[in-house]
Scaffold this motif. Sequence first.
Motif, PDB file in Angstrom:
ATOM      1  N   SER A   8       0.866  -1.186   0.000  1.00 23.58           N
ATOM      2  CA  SER A   8       0.000   0.000   0.000  1.00 23.58           C
ATOM      3  C   SER A   8       0.902   1.234   0.000  1.00 23.58           C
ATOM      4  N   PRO A   9       1.179   1.846  -1.173  1.00 21.67           N
ATOM      5  CA  PRO A   9       2.130   2.954  -1.255  1.00 21.67           C
ATOM      6  C   PRO A   9       1.474   4.334  -1.230  1.00 21.67           C
ATOM      7  N   VAL A  10       2.234   5.308  -0.716  1.00 26.19           N
ATOM      8  CA  VAL A  10       1.876   6.723  -0.776  1.00 26.19           C
ATOM      9  C   VAL A  10       3.128   7.482  -1.193  1.00 26.19           C
ATOM     10  N   ASN A  11       2.984   8.400  -2.144  1.00 21.25           N
ATOM     11  CA  ASN A  11       4.116   9.183  -2.630  1.00 21.25           C
ATOM     12  C   ASN A  11       3.821  10.667  -2.459  1.00 21.25           C
ATOM     13  N   ALA A  12       4.831  11.432  -2.073  1.00 24.45           N
ATOM     14  CA  ALA A  12       4.609  12.846  -1.769  1.00 24.45           C
ATOM     15  C   ALA A  12       5.836  13.669  -2.165  1.00 24.45           C
ATOM     16  N   PRO A  13       5.613  14.948  -2.529  1.00 23.13           N
ATOM     17  CA  PRO A  13       6.741  15.818  -2.891  1.00 23.13           C
ATOM     18  C   PRO A  13       7.361  16.483  -1.662  1.00 23.13           C
ATOM     19  N   VAL A  14       8.656  16.772  -1.737  1.00 25.72           N
ATOM     20  CA  VAL A  14       9.366  17.584  -0.739  1.00 25.72           C
ATOM     21  C   VAL A  14       9.895  18.798  -1.482  1.00 25.72           C
ATOM     22  N   PHE A  15       9.462  19.980  -1.081  1.00 25.48           N
ATOM     23  CA  PHE A  15       9.786  21.194  -1.813  1.00 25.48           C
ATOM     24  C   PHE A  15      11.040  21.877  -1.260  1.00 25.48           C
ATOM     25  N   ALA A  16      11.855  22.396  -2.171  1.00 24.08           N
ATOM     26  CA  ALA A  16      13.001  23.218  -1.801  1.00 24.08           C
ATOM     27  C   ALA A  16      12.513  24.631  -1.511  1.00 24.08           C
ATOM     28  N   PRO A  17      13.345  25.480  -0.882  1.00 26.52           N
ATOM     29  CA  PRO A  17      12.914  26.851  -0.575  1.00 26.52           C
ATOM     30  C   PRO A  17      12.453  27.641  -1.796  1.00 26.52           C
ATOM     31  N   ASP A  18      13.031  27.367  -2.970  1.00 24.93           N
ATOM     32  CA  ASP A  18      12.623  28.118  -4.169  1.00 24.93           C
ATOM     33  C   ASP A  18      11.376  27.544  -4.845  1.00 24.93           C
ATOM     34  N   GLY A  19      10.799  26.491  -4.260  1.00 16.58           N
ATOM     35  CA  GLY A  19       9.547  25.951  -4.759  1.00 16.58           C
ATOM     36  C   GLY A  19       9.665  24.747  -5.659  1.00 16.58           C
ATOM     37  N   HIS A  20      10.872  24.391  -6.123  1.00 14.76           N
ATOM     38  CA  HIS A  20      10.971  23.204  -6.969  1.00 14.76           C
ATOM     39  C   HIS A  20      10.970  21.951  -6.095  1.00 14.76           C
ATOM     40  N   ILE A  21      10.631  20.822  -6.691  1.00 17.36           N
ATOM     41  CA  ILE A  21      10.578  19.557  -5.958  1.00 17.36           C
ATOM     42  C   ILE A  21      12.000  19.019  -5.828  1.00 17.36           C
ATOM     43  N   ALA A  22      12.485  18.954  -4.603  1.00 14.41           N
ATOM     44  CA  ALA A  22      13.850  18.494  -4.355  1.00 14.41           C
ATOM     45  C   ALA A  22      13.913  16.987  -4.179  1.00 14.41           C
ATOM     46  N   LEU A  23      12.897  16.430  -3.523  1.00 19.03           N
ATOM     47  CA  LEU A  23      12.884  14.996  -3.227  1.00 19.03           C
ATOM     48  C   LEU A  23      11.463  14.458  -3.330  1.00 19.03           C
ATOM     49  N   LEU A  24      11.369  13.158  -3.425  1.00 23.03           N
ATOM     50  CA  LEU A  24      10.088  12.462  -3.348  1.00 23.03           C
ATOM     51  C   LEU A  24      10.124  11.525  -2.145  1.00 23.03           C
ATOM     52  N   ILE A  25       9.060  11.566  -1.350  1.00 24.22           N
ATOM     53  CA  ILE A  25       8.908  10.613  -0.254  1.00 24.22           C
ATOM     54  C   ILE A  25       8.103   9.429  -0.765  1.00 24.22           C
ATOM     55  N   HIS A  26       8.659   8.253  -0.595  1.00 19.38           N
ATOM     56  CA  HIS A  26       7.963   7.018  -0.976  1.00 19.38           C
ATOM     57  C   HIS A  26       7.736   6.218   0.308  1.00 19.38           C
ATOM     58  N   ARG A  27       6.468   6.246   0.783  1.00 20.85           N
ATOM     59  CA  ARG A  27       6.114   5.502   1.988  1.00 20.85           C
ATOM     60  C   ARG A  27       5.303   4.293   1.579  1.00 20.85           C
ATOM     61  N   VAL A  28       5.688   3.127   2.059  1.00 22.34           N
ATOM     62  CA  VAL A  28       5.017   1.918   1.618  1.00 22.34           C
ATOM     63  C   VAL A  28       4.783   0.996   2.806  1.00 22.34           C
ATOM     64  N   GLU A  29       3.607   0.403   2.834  1.00 22.90           N
ATOM     65  CA  GLU A  29       3.264  -0.570   3.875  1.00 22.90           C
ATOM     66  C   GLU A  29       2.979  -1.910   3.210  1.00 22.90           C
ATOM     67  N   GLU A  30       3.700  -2.933   3.629  1.00 26.95           N
ATOM     68  CA  GLU A  30       3.461  -4.259   3.072  1.00 26.95           C
ATOM     69  C   GLU A  30       2.284  -4.911   3.793  1.00 26.95           C
ATOM     70  N   VAL A  31       1.370  -5.453   3.012  1.00 21.94           N
ATOM     71  CA  VAL A  31       0.179  -6.089   3.592  1.00 21.94           C
ATOM     72  C   VAL A  31       0.088  -7.552   3.198  1.00 21.94           C
ATOM     73  N   THR A  32       1.172  -8.100   2.662  1.00 22.48           N
ATOM     74  CA  THR A  32       1.144  -9.489   2.190  1.00 22.48           C
ATOM     75  C   THR A  32       0.776 -10.461   3.298  1.00 22.48           C
ATOM     76  N   GLU A  33       1.478 -10.372   4.435  1.00 18.88           N
ATOM     77  CA  GLU A  33       1.252 -11.334   5.515  1.00 18.88           C
ATOM     78  C   GLU A  33      -0.138 -11.189   6.107  1.00 18.88           C
ATOM     79  N   ILE A  34      -0.613  -9.950   6.175  1.00 15.96           N
ATOM     80  CA  ILE A  34      -1.967  -9.727   6.700  1.00 15.96           C
ATOM     81  C   ILE A  34      -2.988 -10.420   5.803  1.00 15.96           C
ATOM     82  N   LEU A  35      -2.806 -10.238   4.483  1.00 18.83           N
ATOM     83  CA  LEU A  35      -3.746 -10.852   3.547  1.00 18.83           C
ATOM     84  C   LEU A  35      -3.660 -12.368   3.585  1.00 18.83           C
ATOM     85  N   ARG A  36      -2.438 -12.891   3.712  1.00 18.14           N
ATOM     86  CA  ARG A  36      -2.292 -14.346   3.788  1.00 18.14           C
ATOM     87  C   ARG A  36      -2.929 -14.902   5.057  1.00 18.14           C
TER      88      ARG A  36
END
Length: 405
Positions: free
Chosen positions: A105-133
């Motif tokens: 279950s992924p969520v992706n988000a921008p991290v902005f630099a002071p001048d407003g451009h996107i400096a980084l991307l946050i990739h947060r992910v939760e594995e649900v395989t074992e729960i589903l199994r």
Amino acid sequence: MGIDYAAVFQALPGAVALLTPDLVFVDANIAFLRQAGRRHEQVVGRYLFDAFPDNPADPAASGARNLEQSLRNVLANREIDTMALQRYDVESTAHPGRWEERYWSPVNAPVFAPDGHIALLIHRVEEVTEILRATSQPDGAHQLEAELFSRIRQLHQVNERLRRAHTREREVALALQRAMLPVPGPVDHHRIAVRYRPALGSLNVCGDWYDLAKLHEGDKIAVAVGDVVGHGLEAAGIMGQLRSALSATSRVATGPAQALEVLGRYAHSLDGAESTTVVTAFVDWDHHLITYSSAGHPPPVLLRGDGTTTLLDQATDPPLDAAPTPSPRTQAVTAFTAGDVLLLYTDGLIERRGQDIDIGLSRLMASLVRHRTAPDPESLADAVMTELLPAEGASDDTALVVVLL
């Protein structure tokens, strides 16, 4: 006391990684590495899909493609993107070549630099395989969870079928757009460049158009760009009808204002054409004059040989079919000299979410001045598109016409 954010990042209970806009891992916390079954050096510094490719033995694998699309959407839209449950298999570190079925279950988000451009991307992910199994075993209290797991897998399959159908529809729309727009090339002996770039993601094609027409009187052409509200196959059909109507009308009209008046009457009878914007210019080389009229469209730009720019904004009326009854439209005339350049475009070139349009216009004019020594319209069109449009793609279609006067 000062907060050690690096330590906080590593201590987060959720799996989080940081990516550059080029999708290269900058860092990954302990939970992410543990969940992925990878060491720090196997991830950080590597391109995302080199570190985590799709299963090459599964031709239906779509996890990498879907994740990349989500990340590109974040870059284009500058907003958080929460993905649907994804199947994204991972190669076993203990048994290379063996791929393990995994659900995330992924969520992706921008991290902005002071001048407003996107400096980084946050990739947060939760594995649900074992729960589903765990919930897939239909014993007693887990009966409901097993049913839920079955439904989730069915939804995943449905989503994949929809994605494939969507891809086919996009291909059809692009083919339709190519068929209905004139092939780029010279009109009479004049040097003209055209560009069209569809929006990033989803269908998002065929809303914008351009048209070039040789007029019967002397050394004169009509050039136009327009933007239909909406996207997809419906917008493609409307675009084709409006473009054809304007092309025909321009050849017999006394000027661009009359051409847009007639087009407005036609749009009034065409469902879906309301609020379409369009600008058309008649370029007369015999008298070195440009006569133009705009129906709610961003103004053309005239780049002069001395490096100055002029917005052709003195004849702007409402979009097509915006008023209850058609009314006469205005037109304006400006002179040019040999070597000047006329630029018509759609709003995808200059408009950005949360940004005033004047900023986009200023960026466009500055770009034209910087690249005014380009050897030909093709080179200038490429330079402007490269400089003004995000490398990862824009959230709106973009059409551009460059005419060497």
